[in-house]
Structure formats: structure tokens, C-alpha cells
Design a protein around this motif. Structure first.
Motif, PDB file in Angstrom:
ATOM      1  N   LEU A   1       0.720  -1.203  -0.154  1.00  0.00           N
ATOM      2  CA  LEU A   1      -0.110   0.167   0.058  1.00  0.00           C
ATOM      3  C   LEU A   1       0.926   1.130   0.171  1.00  0.00           C
ATOM      4  CD1 LEU A   1      -2.949   1.046   0.202  1.00  0.00           C
ATOM      5  CD2 LEU A   1      -2.503   1.128   2.846  1.00  0.00           C
ATOM      6  N   VAL A   2       0.838   1.964  -1.242  1.00  0.00           N
ATOM      7  CA  VAL A   2       1.775   3.151  -1.226  1.00  0.00           C
ATOM      8  C   VAL A   2       1.101   4.384  -0.895  1.00  0.00           C
ATOM      9  CG1 VAL A   2       3.300   1.843  -2.761  1.00  0.00           C
ATOM     10  CG2 VAL A   2       1.530   3.259  -3.625  1.00  0.00           C
ATOM     11  N   LYS A   3      -0.334   4.655  -1.024  1.00  0.00           N
ATOM     12  CA  LYS A   3      -0.845   5.758  -0.790  1.00  0.00           C
ATOM     13  C   LYS A   3      -2.403   5.512  -0.152  1.00  0.00           C
ATOM     14  CE  LYS A   3      -3.103   8.630  -4.013  1.00  0.00           C
ATOM     15  NZ  LYS A   3      -3.066   9.488  -5.008  1.00  0.00           N
ATOM     16  N   ASP A   4      -2.548   6.170   0.986  1.00  0.00           N
ATOM     17  CA  ASP A   4      -3.965   5.921   1.502  1.00  0.00           C
ATOM     18  C   ASP A   4      -4.316   7.322   2.071  1.00  0.00           C
ATOM     19  OD1 ASP A   4      -6.139   5.050   2.959  1.00  0.00           O
ATOM     20  OD2 ASP A   4      -5.057   3.980   4.450  1.00  0.00           O
ATOM     21  N   ARG A   5      -5.034   7.769   1.017  1.00  0.00           N
ATOM     22  CA  ARG A   5      -5.988   9.041   1.242  1.00  0.00           C
ATOM     23  C   ARG A   5      -7.367   8.884   1.362  1.00  0.00           C
ATOM     24  NH1 ARG A   5      -2.073  12.875  -0.731  1.00  0.00           N
ATOM     25  NH2 ARG A   5      -0.147  12.322  -0.048  1.00  0.00           N
ATOM     26  N   PRO A   6      -7.959   9.856   1.703  1.00  0.00           N
ATOM     27  CA  PRO A   6      -9.767   9.822   1.843  1.00  0.00           C
ATOM     28  C   PRO A   6     -10.097   9.755   0.299  1.00  0.00           C
ATOM     29  CG  PRO A   6      -8.800  11.652   3.260  1.00  0.00           C
ATOM     30  CD  PRO A   6      -7.650  11.104   2.326  1.00  0.00           C
ATOM     31  N   TRP A   7      -9.420  10.351  -0.722  1.00  0.00           N
ATOM     32  CA  TRP A   7     -10.119  10.246  -2.060  1.00  0.00           C
ATOM     33  C   TRP A   7      -9.433   9.127  -3.021  1.00  0.00           C
ATOM     34  CZ3 TRP A   7      -7.308  14.470  -0.032  1.00  0.00           C
ATOM     35  CH2 TRP A   7      -6.036  14.607  -0.319  1.00  0.00           C
ATOM     36  N   SER A   8      -8.419   8.341  -2.278  1.00  0.00           N
ATOM     37  CA  SER A   8      -8.031   7.038  -3.195  1.00  0.00           C
ATOM     38  C   SER A   8      -7.164   6.297  -2.365  1.00  0.00           C
ATOM     39  CB  SER A   8      -7.499   7.353  -4.385  1.00  0.00           C
ATOM     40  OG  SER A   8      -6.406   7.993  -4.312  1.00  0.00           O
ATOM     41  N   ARG A   9      -6.933   4.953  -2.646  1.00  0.00           N
ATOM     42  CA  ARG A   9      -5.910   4.185  -2.025  1.00  0.00           C
ATOM     43  C   ARG A   9      -5.108   3.513  -3.220  1.00  0.00           C
ATOM     44  NH1 ARG A   9      -8.065  -0.023   2.226  1.00  0.00           N
ATOM     45  NH2 ARG A   9      -5.837   0.222   3.148  1.00  0.00           N
ATOM     46  N   VAL A  10      -3.850   3.409  -3.098  1.00  0.00           N
ATOM     47  CA  VAL A  10      -3.131   2.972  -4.125  1.00  0.00           C
ATOM     48  C   VAL A  10      -2.211   1.701  -3.794  1.00  0.00           C
ATOM     49  CG1 VAL A  10      -1.545   3.367  -6.163  1.00  0.00           C
ATOM     50  CG2 VAL A  10      -3.487   5.195  -5.495  1.00  0.00           C
ATOM     51  N   TRP A  11      -2.370   0.805  -4.365  1.00  0.00           N
ATOM     52  CA  TRP A  11      -0.961  -0.313  -4.079  1.00  0.00           C
ATOM     53  C   TRP A  11      -0.411  -0.614  -5.463  1.00  0.00           C
ATOM     54  CZ3 TRP A  11      -6.406  -0.454  -2.999  1.00  0.00           C
ATOM     55  CH2 TRP A  11      -6.694  -0.590  -1.562  1.00  0.00           C
ATOM     56  N   ARG A  12       0.847  -1.168  -4.893  1.00  0.00           N
ATOM     57  CA  ARG A  12       1.841  -1.480  -5.903  1.00  0.00           C
ATOM     58  C   ARG A  12       1.761  -3.093  -5.824  1.00  0.00           C
ATOM     59  NH1 ARG A  12       7.257  -3.300  -6.409  1.00  0.00           N
ATOM     60  NH2 ARG A  12       8.426  -2.347  -8.291  1.00  0.00           N
ATOM     61  N   ILE A  13       1.858  -3.716  -7.094  1.00  0.00           N
ATOM     62  CA  ILE A  13       1.698  -5.182  -7.043  1.00  0.00           C
ATOM     63  C   ILE A  13       2.935  -5.688  -7.858  1.00  0.00           C
ATOM     64  CG2 ILE A  13       0.452  -7.204  -7.435  1.00  0.00           C
ATOM     65  CD1 ILE A  13      -2.066  -5.557  -7.193  1.00  0.00           C
ATOM     66  N   ALA A  14       3.893  -6.257  -7.442  1.00  0.00           N
ATOM     67  CA  ALA A  14       4.975  -6.878  -8.215  1.00  0.00           C
ATOM     68  C   ALA A  14       4.726  -8.197  -8.773  1.00  0.00           C
ATOM     69  CB  ALA A  14       5.960  -7.118  -7.195  1.00  0.00           C
ATOM     70  N   THR A  15       4.831  -8.109 -10.174  1.00  0.00           N
ATOM     71  CA  THR A  15       4.568  -9.131 -10.950  1.00  0.00           C
ATOM     72  C   THR A  15       5.729  -9.713 -11.714  1.00  0.00           C
ATOM     73  OG1 THR A  15       3.984  -8.200 -13.144  1.00  0.00           O
ATOM     74  CG2 THR A  15       2.304  -8.267 -11.421  1.00  0.00           C
ATOM     75  N   ALA A  16       5.812 -10.849 -12.102  1.00  0.00           N
ATOM     76  CA  ALA A  16       6.874 -11.629 -12.748  1.00  0.00           C
ATOM     77  C   ALA A  16       7.284 -10.839 -14.070  1.00  0.00           C
ATOM     78  CB  ALA A  16       6.609 -12.767 -13.428  1.00  0.00           C
ATOM     79  N   SER A  17       6.364  -9.793 -14.662  1.00  0.00           N
ATOM     80  CA  SER A  17       6.686  -8.996 -15.755  1.00  0.00           C
ATOM     81  C   SER A  17       7.003  -7.358 -15.095  1.00  0.00           C
ATOM     82  CB  SER A  17       5.802  -9.200 -16.769  1.00  0.00           C
ATOM     83  OG  SER A  17       4.277  -8.844 -16.516  1.00  0.00           O
ATOM     84  N   GLY A  18       7.011  -7.130 -14.249  1.00  0.00           N
ATOM     85  CA  GLY A  18       7.116  -5.805 -13.596  1.00  0.00           C
ATOM     86  C   GLY A  18       5.688  -5.316 -12.748  1.00  0.00           C
ATOM     87  N   PRO A  19       6.114  -4.152 -12.123  1.00  0.00           N
ATOM     88  CA  PRO A  19       5.047  -3.913 -11.276  1.00  0.00           C
ATOM     89  C   PRO A  19       3.682  -3.265 -12.086  1.00  0.00           C
ATOM     90  CG  PRO A  19       6.572  -1.899 -11.446  1.00  0.00           C
ATOM     91  CD  PRO A  19       7.112  -3.357 -12.152  1.00  0.00           C
ATOM     92  N   VAL A  20       2.706  -3.420 -11.256  1.00  0.00           N
ATOM     93  CA  VAL A  20       1.201  -2.896 -11.682  1.00  0.00           C
ATOM     94  C   VAL A  20       0.564  -2.267 -10.565  1.00  0.00           C
ATOM     95  CG1 VAL A  20       0.968  -4.610 -13.420  1.00  0.00           C
ATOM     96  CG2 VAL A  20      -0.013  -4.911 -11.098  1.00  0.00           C
ATOM     97  N   TRP A  21      -0.329  -1.352 -10.833  1.00  0.00           N
ATOM     98  CA  TRP A  21      -0.773  -0.392  -9.787  1.00  0.00           C
ATOM     99  C   TRP A  21      -2.255  -0.653  -9.500  1.00  0.00           C
ATOM    100  CZ3 TRP A  21       2.708   2.303  -7.312  1.00  0.00           C
ATOM    101  CH2 TRP A  21       4.207   2.386  -7.682  1.00  0.00           C
ATOM    102  N   LEU A  22      -2.753  -0.862  -8.490  1.00  0.00           N
ATOM    103  CA  LEU A  22      -4.317  -0.762  -8.104  1.00  0.00           C
ATOM    104  C   LEU A  22      -4.706   0.396  -7.440  1.00  0.00           C
ATOM    105  CD1 LEU A  22      -6.958  -2.280  -7.657  1.00  0.00           C
ATOM    106  CD2 LEU A  22      -5.628  -3.289  -5.452  1.00  0.00           C
ATOM    107  N   LYS A  23      -5.704   0.952  -7.892  1.00  0.00           N
ATOM    108  CA  LYS A  23      -6.268   2.423  -7.353  1.00  0.00           C
ATOM    109  C   LYS A  23      -7.633   1.917  -6.930  1.00  0.00           C
ATOM    110  CE  LYS A  23      -6.498   7.372  -8.073  1.00  0.00           C
ATOM    111  NZ  LYS A  23      -6.162   8.745  -8.966  1.00  0.00           N
TER     112      LYS A  23
END
Length: 288
Positions: A24-46
Motif C-alpha cells: 500500500l503506497v498511498k492511503d488518502r480519503p479520495w483514493s488508495r493505491v497499491w503497488r503489486i509486483a508481478t513477474a513482468s514488472g509492477p502494476v498499480w491498483l487504485k
């Protein structure tokens, strides 16, 4: 495990299954953002709450319309406000350049962003239907009056001027488009110059974006050249009309900034003291 993360991992599957590294890289009232490591590189969940959920529908629509310079989602869950995005690399802010080179880079960013805006002219009504705030010039007097009543009653002294300027801006053009409303060097990827973080976006006059975009540190040099590069996307505007439209768009962009801050504060039970009066601060700048 948070529900958005479970959804993202189920979408990714394979090497990015339950054992994937999730941060979890950002936790704000208007959004939360996670960085997910995968075999082909990171992806981002918002994950976006109801007040900014239109961002999910917006990015999905831009991809469907093949709008240039828009980041194409890997997957969306619009009912929940979840979006899975590819890695865009470092931001412009994270890759500093000498002043002259930085100014040229930012001019290129603005040219690409202008292409995005022009591609959305025909979709203004569609974007509003998706829930993107409608802040086209014709709406701004009423929006301003409501905001001022709540945040800065003294600013109501310039309501008639705001109404006149909004009418003039509507007449000058160009047509309303998607307007990022927070286009700074921390919200643009270095690779490809693509903007991201569209939670503050609205449908409005395109030149309102210049309120923030021409005030970035990138433009310690070359502000006039960057402005002209951006305006080259609207060759149908006479120079005098373009200059006046920029002046009015930037001025009335303060109303859209106040509106976006109000939306942010609605989701923020206990904001820092410095932010609590942000809508009123932006409105009072119209008194200058």
C-alpha cells in the motif's frame, strides 16, 4: 486482505497470484493505491471512493475512444471504483533536467495533453454522463456562487464579473474538453509524457489547465514557448482570441480548483490545518 487487492490478484492470476508482493503506497480519503509486483514488472491498483469513482469510468472510456496519451487500464471494476493500471515509470518530477531541457520537455507534455483534450471535444456530454463534474464555462457562475456562499462569502462581490467572464469565454471558445485540473510534473509520466491521476478532472474550458500547468518548476525557463506550443493545437483561434481565452481560462480555473478541493475535503474527516480552507483561498484569489 483488502477486497480491491483480492480482485486485482484474481484478475492478474498466474505469477501474480496470492503470493505476489503487494504494498500500500498511498492511503488518502479520495483514493488508495497499491503497488503489486508481478513477474513482468509492477502494476498499480487504485481504489476510488464514490466522490472520485468517475476516474475509473473516465479512464475506461478514454481507452475505448482510443484517446491519445491516455494510460490504458489493465482492468476496471466500475461498480466498486477499482482500476488496475500498468506501470508508467518515473514521473517528470523524478527525472530532473537542466532548466532549458526541462522547459522543452514540459512543452512536449503540453502538446501531447492538448491532443488528449482535442480528442475529447466530441465526448463532453458523454463524460458528464459518466459522472465527470460539469464545470463548463456556462456553469461557473452558479458553481462559483455556491462555493463562495459556503467558503468565502466576501468573494460574492465579484459574482457579476465571473458571470461576464464566463459568458465571454464561452463565446471565445474553444469547445469544452476533458480538463485534468491538477496537471503538474508529479502527475505526468516521464515516458511518453502521459498524465495520470485524473481524480480532480472535470469537463471544462481546456485552457483552465494552464493555471497549474504553467506554474510547474519545469518552467523556470521557457514559459511563453510552452504556452505557444500548447496553443498550436488550436490553430483556428486568432492570436488575440487565444490570448484572451488563456487569460480568462486561467482566471476562472480558480473556480474549478476550489470545486476540486471541496470534493476532496468532503471525503476527509480531519484534514491538516493548511488544507481546511483551500476552497476559500482559491475563491479569494479572484478578488485580486
Amino acid at each position: 486482505m483488502d477486497a480491491p487487492v483480492r480482485w486485482a490478484l484474481s484478475v492478474l492470476g498466474g505469477p501474480a497470484g496470492p503470493s505476489a508482493e503487494v504494498e500500500l503506497v498511498k492511503d488518502r480519503p479520495w483514493s488508495r493505491v497499491w503497488r503489486i509486483a508481478t513477474a513482468s514488472g509492477p502494476v498499480w491498483l487504485k481504489a476510488c471512493p464514490p466522490l472520485t469513482r468517475h476516474e475509473v469510468l473516465l479512464l475506461d472510456a478514454l481507452a475505448g475512444w482510443e484517446v491519445p496519451h491516455a494510460l490504458v487500464p489493465l482492468a476496471v471494476e466500475p461498480d466498486e471504483g477499482w482500476i488496475l493500471l500498468p506501470d508508467g515509470g518515473p514521473t517528470v518530477r523524478e527525472v530532473p533536467l537542466p532548466p532549458a531541457a526541462a522547459a522543452r520537455r514540459w512543452a512536449e507534455v503540453l502538446v501531447g495533453y492538448a491532443r488528449t483534450q482535442r480528442a475529447t471535444e466530441a465526448h463532453a456530454d458523454d463524460l458528464v454522463a459518466l459522472g465527470v463534474p460539469d464545470l463548463r464555462p456556462a456553469t461557473l457562475p452558479a458553481v462559483f456562487a455556491g462555493l463562495a456562499d459556503r467558503w468565502a462569502p466576501e468573494a460574492l462581490a465579484v459574482l457579476s464579473r465571473v458571470s461576464e467572464e464566463a459568458a465571454e469565454l464561452t463565446e471565445l471558445g474553444p469547445s469544452p474538453t476533458l480538463q485534468h485540473d491538477d496537471l503538474h510534473d508529479g502527475n505526468v509520466f516521464q515516458r511518453g509524457g502521459r498524465p495520470f491521476d485524473w481524480g480532480d478532472a472535470c469537463v471544462g474550458h481546456p485552457f483552465a489547465s494552464l493555471l497549474v500547468a504553467l506554474d510547474v518548476p519545469e518552467l523556470r525557463e521557457g514559459r511563453a514557448a510552452a504556452r505557444e506550443a500548447y496553443l498550436s493545437a488550436w490553430p483556428e483561434l486568432a492570436d488575440a482570441d487565444a490570448a484572451r481565452a488563456v487569460e480568462l481560462g486561467v482566471r476562472l480555473g480558480r473556480v474549478t480548483r476550489a470545486h476540486s478541493w471541496e470534493r476532496a475535503l468532503e471525503a476527509w474527516p480531519d484534514p491538516p490545518e493548511d488544507y481546511r480552507g483551500a476552497p476559500g483561498w482559491w475563491l479569494r484569489t479572484l478578488l485580486d
